[in-house]
Design a protein around this motif. Structure first.
Motif, PDB file in Angstrom:
ATOM      1  N   ASP A  72      38.885  18.675  38.714  1.00  0.00           N
ATOM      2  CA  ASP A  72      39.167  19.385  39.812  1.00  0.00           C
ATOM      3  C   ASP A  72      40.120  20.198  39.650  1.00  0.00           C
ATOM      4  O   ASP A  72      41.011  19.499  39.001  1.00  0.00           O
ATOM      5  CB  ASP A  72      38.654  19.267  41.325  1.00  0.00           C
ATOM      6  CG  ASP A  72      39.311  18.330  42.022  1.00  0.00           C
ATOM      7  OD1 ASP A  72      39.980  16.923  41.330  1.00  0.00           O
ATOM      8  OD2 ASP A  72      40.590  18.487  42.607  1.00  0.00           O
ATOM      9  N   ASP A  74      43.197  20.101  41.616  1.00  0.00           N
ATOM     10  CA  ASP A  74      43.696  19.556  41.968  1.00  0.00           C
ATOM     11  C   ASP A  74      43.867  17.527  41.685  1.00  0.00           C
ATOM     12  O   ASP A  74      44.694  16.954  42.386  1.00  0.00           O
ATOM     13  CB  ASP A  74      43.917  19.082  43.581  1.00  0.00           C
ATOM     14  CG  ASP A  74      43.927  20.671  44.136  1.00  0.00           C
ATOM     15  OD1 ASP A  74      45.191  21.585  44.424  1.00  0.00           O
ATOM     16  OD2 ASP A  74      43.390  20.992  45.269  1.00  0.00           O
ATOM     17  N   HIS A 187      29.342  21.912  48.912  1.00  0.00           N
ATOM     18  CA  HIS A 187      29.139  20.412  49.353  1.00  0.00           C
ATOM     19  C   HIS A 187      28.134  20.461  50.840  1.00  0.00           C
ATOM     20  O   HIS A 187      28.528  21.031  51.441  1.00  0.00           O
ATOM     21  CB  HIS A 187      30.240  19.691  49.430  1.00  0.00           C
ATOM     22  CG  HIS A 187      31.275  19.928  47.714  1.00  0.00           C
ATOM     23  ND1 HIS A 187      30.764  19.787  46.396  1.00  0.00           N
ATOM     24  CD2 HIS A 187      31.964  21.315  47.522  1.00  0.00           C
ATOM     25  CE1 HIS A 187      31.622  19.961  45.568  1.00  0.00           C
ATOM     26  NE2 HIS A 187      32.596  20.908  45.733  1.00  0.00           N
ATOM     27  N   PHE A 200      38.087  14.385  49.716  1.00  0.00           N
ATOM     28  CA  PHE A 200      36.647  15.196  49.117  1.00  0.00           C
ATOM     29  C   PHE A 200      37.061  16.492  50.613  1.00  0.00           C
ATOM     30  O   PHE A 200      36.838  16.921  50.230  1.00  0.00           O
ATOM     31  CB  PHE A 200      35.315  14.300  49.526  1.00  0.00           C
ATOM     32  CG  PHE A 200      34.239  15.433  48.347  1.00  0.00           C
ATOM     33  CD1 PHE A 200      34.065  16.127  46.830  1.00  0.00           C
ATOM     34  CD2 PHE A 200      33.858  16.040  49.488  1.00  0.00           C
ATOM     35  CE1 PHE A 200      33.130  16.164  46.438  1.00  0.00           C
ATOM     36  CE2 PHE A 200      32.909  17.253  48.331  1.00  0.00           C
ATOM     37  CZ  PHE A 200      32.667  17.017  47.105  1.00  0.00           C
ATOM     38  N   ASP A 360      35.626  24.548  46.622  1.00  0.00           N
ATOM     39  CA  ASP A 360      37.346  24.947  46.312  1.00  0.00           C
ATOM     40  C   ASP A 360      36.191  25.272  44.130  1.00  0.00           C
ATOM     41  O   ASP A 360      37.372  25.913  43.965  1.00  0.00           O
ATOM     42  CB  ASP A 360      38.493  23.961  46.101  1.00  0.00           C
ATOM     43  CG  ASP A 360      37.566  22.222  45.730  1.00  0.00           C
ATOM     44  OD1 ASP A 360      36.944  22.309  45.072  1.00  0.00           O
ATOM     45  OD2 ASP A 360      39.821  22.861  45.642  1.00  0.00           O
TER      46      ASP A 360
HETATM   47  C1  EN5 Z   1      29.408  22.017  32.638  1.00  0.00           C
HETATM   48  N1  EN5 Z   1      28.087  21.884  32.682  1.00  0.00           N
HETATM   49  O1  EN5 Z   1      36.065  21.959  40.836  1.00  0.00           O
HETATM   50  C2  EN5 Z   1      30.449  22.059  33.783  1.00  0.00           C
HETATM   51  N2  EN5 Z   1      34.770  20.861  41.954  1.00  0.00           N
HETATM   52  O2  EN5 Z   1      34.278  22.695  44.561  1.00  0.00           O
HETATM   53  C3  EN5 Z   1      31.779  21.931  33.536  1.00  0.00           C
HETATM   54  N3  EN5 Z   1      35.917  20.361  45.503  1.00  0.00           N
HETATM   55  O3  EN5 Z   1      34.106  18.865  43.943  1.00  0.00           O
HETATM   56  C4  EN5 Z   1      32.419  23.074  34.753  1.00  0.00           C
HETATM   57  N4  EN5 Z   1      40.413  19.763  44.822  1.00  0.00           N
HETATM   58  O4  EN5 Z   1      35.724  21.609  47.026  1.00  0.00           O
HETATM   59  C5  EN5 Z   1      32.520  22.004  36.166  1.00  0.00           C
HETATM   60  N5  EN5 Z   1      35.605  19.810  48.761  1.00  0.00           N
HETATM   61  C6  EN5 Z   1      33.745  22.948  37.045  1.00  0.00           C
HETATM   62  C7  EN5 Z   1      34.002  22.140  38.885  1.00  0.00           C
HETATM   63  C8  EN5 Z   1      34.619  21.059  38.109  1.00  0.00           C
HETATM   64  C9  EN5 Z   1      35.292  19.719  39.546  1.00  0.00           C
HETATM   65  C10 EN5 Z   1      35.192  21.301  40.378  1.00  0.00           C
HETATM   66  C11 EN5 Z   1      34.805  21.426  43.290  1.00  0.00           C
HETATM   67  C12 EN5 Z   1      33.458  21.714  43.174  1.00  0.00           C
HETATM   68  C13 EN5 Z   1      34.966  20.018  44.372  1.00  0.00           C
HETATM   69  C14 EN5 Z   1      35.977  19.331  46.332  1.00  0.00           C
HETATM   70  C15 EN5 Z   1      37.084  19.043  46.641  1.00  0.00           C
HETATM   71  C16 EN5 Z   1      37.668  19.697  46.030  1.00  0.00           C
HETATM   72  C17 EN5 Z   1      39.384  18.137  45.962  1.00  0.00           C
HETATM   73  C18 EN5 Z   1      40.746  19.320  45.563  1.00  0.00           C
HETATM   74  C19 EN5 Z   1      35.511  19.931  47.390  1.00  0.00           C
HETATM   75  C20 EN5 Z   1      35.202  20.145  49.937  1.00  0.00           C
HETATM   76  C21 EN5 Z   1      33.950  20.577  50.466  1.00  0.00           C
HETATM   77  C22 EN5 Z   1      34.065  20.507  52.257  1.00  0.00           C
HETATM   78  C23 EN5 Z   1      32.429  19.981  52.652  1.00  0.00           C
HETATM   79  C24 EN5 Z   1      32.505  20.404  54.033  1.00  0.00           C
HETATM   80  C25 EN5 Z   1      32.849  21.510  54.609  1.00  0.00           C
HETATM   81  C26 EN5 Z   1      34.249  21.978  53.848  1.00  0.00           C
HETATM   82  C27 EN5 Z   1      33.891  21.545  52.174  1.00  0.00           C
END
Ligand code: EN5
Ligand code: NHW
Length: 386
Positions: A72, A74, A187, A200, A360
């Protein structure tokens, strides 16, 4: 600027004028026009076709990806595709062994680079195209920014062209020339306490842990009558359900029986598929998700996050919200910590109600050697890459 991508037959950010012509970007070629020799690597490296059925080789691929694949923004989580997942994702019908391509250090044999192609029939608007899907591009962290990725991409392109295939689909978190669509990750917490512990997500303002756990609590059993795991005998009806449903989207795969058997029959710990059976054995809907854990990069309490990702879902007799709600229940009861979905398909209509929060991360969809008249909306996308 994009020194490499500007040289490739992909839509460029400044080609609005040319964008009117939907279709291939390169002049048509034949297999006889394709270069016979592999591209040249810097002399310390060598090409290596990787056999995922060889236990030692799949272990090497697993190690490379587990320590060097996608993180991700960060750098808190890194995808941890399992060996069983990779064996599944890399061997659909029509697989070619030479499309699982590695780069090794010549002196030691260490695997340091990787890229794959799998065949797929993908419809883009009115055109059904024989394509490949490119995935798992990876260069070892110690060898980054040495322009190895363009060589991997050119070599896999050559190997695909030798089979008479001239188009590809791929997705990436990064911006390249030029996305056909941009989707957003959402998510849904299944184990909120663990998600907060590993950062997360955070405890919402004025919420206690106890209230948060209650808010995300799910029933033990799905609510849809007739919902059961997909079986081999369901294949013809699942092909029909998917065929009808995916026809609504501007970009979607065209799955035949062999594809459905491969991609959707359940594999424990890898892919989970359920059908809704009505009276008389008629199937009305289906749902599926896949298991893709992440390594938690720097946490004292937990080293792994178990994520379920929405795969193909077909609502017809059952509303999408109910079907997705059951997917959450099943992902929770099979040990996943979070359920991830994109705002593709008709998902935007149900994500908020089902207590998904926006992520994000973004996922850009790309086509190689195919131009579309205008960028598509996420709700025009009916394709999921693993
Ligand atoms: C090829 N098939 O960025 C794919 N993951 O949002 C390759 N964020 O897990 C390309 N930064 O938002 C893949 N939590 C591209 C994606 C790469 C991985 C990625 C993101 C997708 C992710 C999480 C953790 C963030 C950690 C800090 C995130 C917040 C969720 C929360 C849930 C409950 C309500 C408020 C938000
Ligand atoms: S997206 C996941 C890609 N992998 C990762 O993010 C893992 C972590 N990162 C790495 O391993 C799913 C490296 O950073 C990689 C780049 C290897 C990504 N796609 O070697 P250099 C996929 O697998 C461009 C495409 O110096 P590096 C899809 C970049 O813009 N291009 O960089 C894969 C620059 O070009 P530019 C990407 O950091 C689709 C050049 O690479 C890219 O050491 C592949 C720099 O290379 C990405 N994700 O290695 C295309 N990331 O023009 C398939 C960076 O800007 C096309 N770049 O100079 C179709 C082929 C088949 C056609 C068949 C007809």
């Amino acid at each position: 600027r994009y020194a490499f991508w500007e040289t490739q037959p992909v839509s460029q950010f400044d080609d609005q004028a040319a964008a009117a012509q939907e279709g291939p970007i390169d002049a048509p070629k034949t297999v006889a026009d394709v270069r016979q020799e592999p591209y040249t690597l810097p002399k310390e490296f060598e090409w290596s076709t990787c056999d995922v059925n060889d236990t030692k080789t799949v272990e090497e691929i697993y190690q490379l990806l587990t320590f060097n694949y996608v993180e991700d923004d960060d750098n808190m989580f890194r995808f941890d595709y399992s060996q069983d997942f990779l064996k599944w994702a890399l061997q659909p019908p029509g697989t070619r062994p030479e499309w699982v391509l590695g780069v090794r250090v010549a002196s030691s044999g260490k695997l340091v680079g990787f890229i794959t192609a799998v065949p797929a029939r993908v419809r883009v608007r009115a055109a059904a195209l024989a394509m490949v899907e490119i995935n798992y591009l990876c260069v070892h962290k110690k060898l980054r920014a040495k322009r190895l990725a363009p060589v991997l991409i050119k070599e896999i392109t050559r190997r695909v062209n030798l089979a008479g295939i001239w188009q590809a689909a791929y997705t990436a978190g990064v911006v390249l020339p030029k996305p056909v669509a941009t989707a957003t990750y959402w998510h849904r917490a299944l184990q909120p306490k663990k998600l907060i512990t590993v950062n997360f997500t955070r405890l919402a303002p004025r919420m206690t842990m106890a209230r948060t756990i209650k808010l995300f609590k799910l029933p033990a059993e799905p609510v849809t009558p007739g919902l059961r795991p997909m079986e081999h005998r369901d294949i013809p009806q699942v092909v029909a359900l998917l065929g009808v449903y995916l026809a609504r989207f501007q970009i979607a795969p065209q799955f035949d029986g062999e594809d459905v058997a491969h991609y959707l029959l359940p594999i424990p710990g890898v892919v989970h598929s359920y059908v809704v059976e009505a009276e008389g054995g008629r199937l009305t809907d289906m749902l599926s998700f896949y298991t893709l854990p992440s390594t938690v990069i720097n946490n004292a309490q937990h080293s792994k996050l178990a994520a379920a990702f929405q795969y193909y879902t077909v609502p017809a007799a059952t509303p999408l919200a109910q079907l997705m709600g059951d997917a959450l229940v099943l992902a929770h009861s099979t040990g996943h910590d979070v359920f991830n979905a994109l705002d593709i398909f008709q998902n935007s209509e149900v994500l908020k109600t089902l207590k998904f929060g926006i992520g994000d991360g973004r996922l850009r969809y790309y086509l190689y050697n195919w131009r579309v008249p205008a960028e598509l909306q996420p709700s025009d996308v009916g394709l999921v890459l693993l």
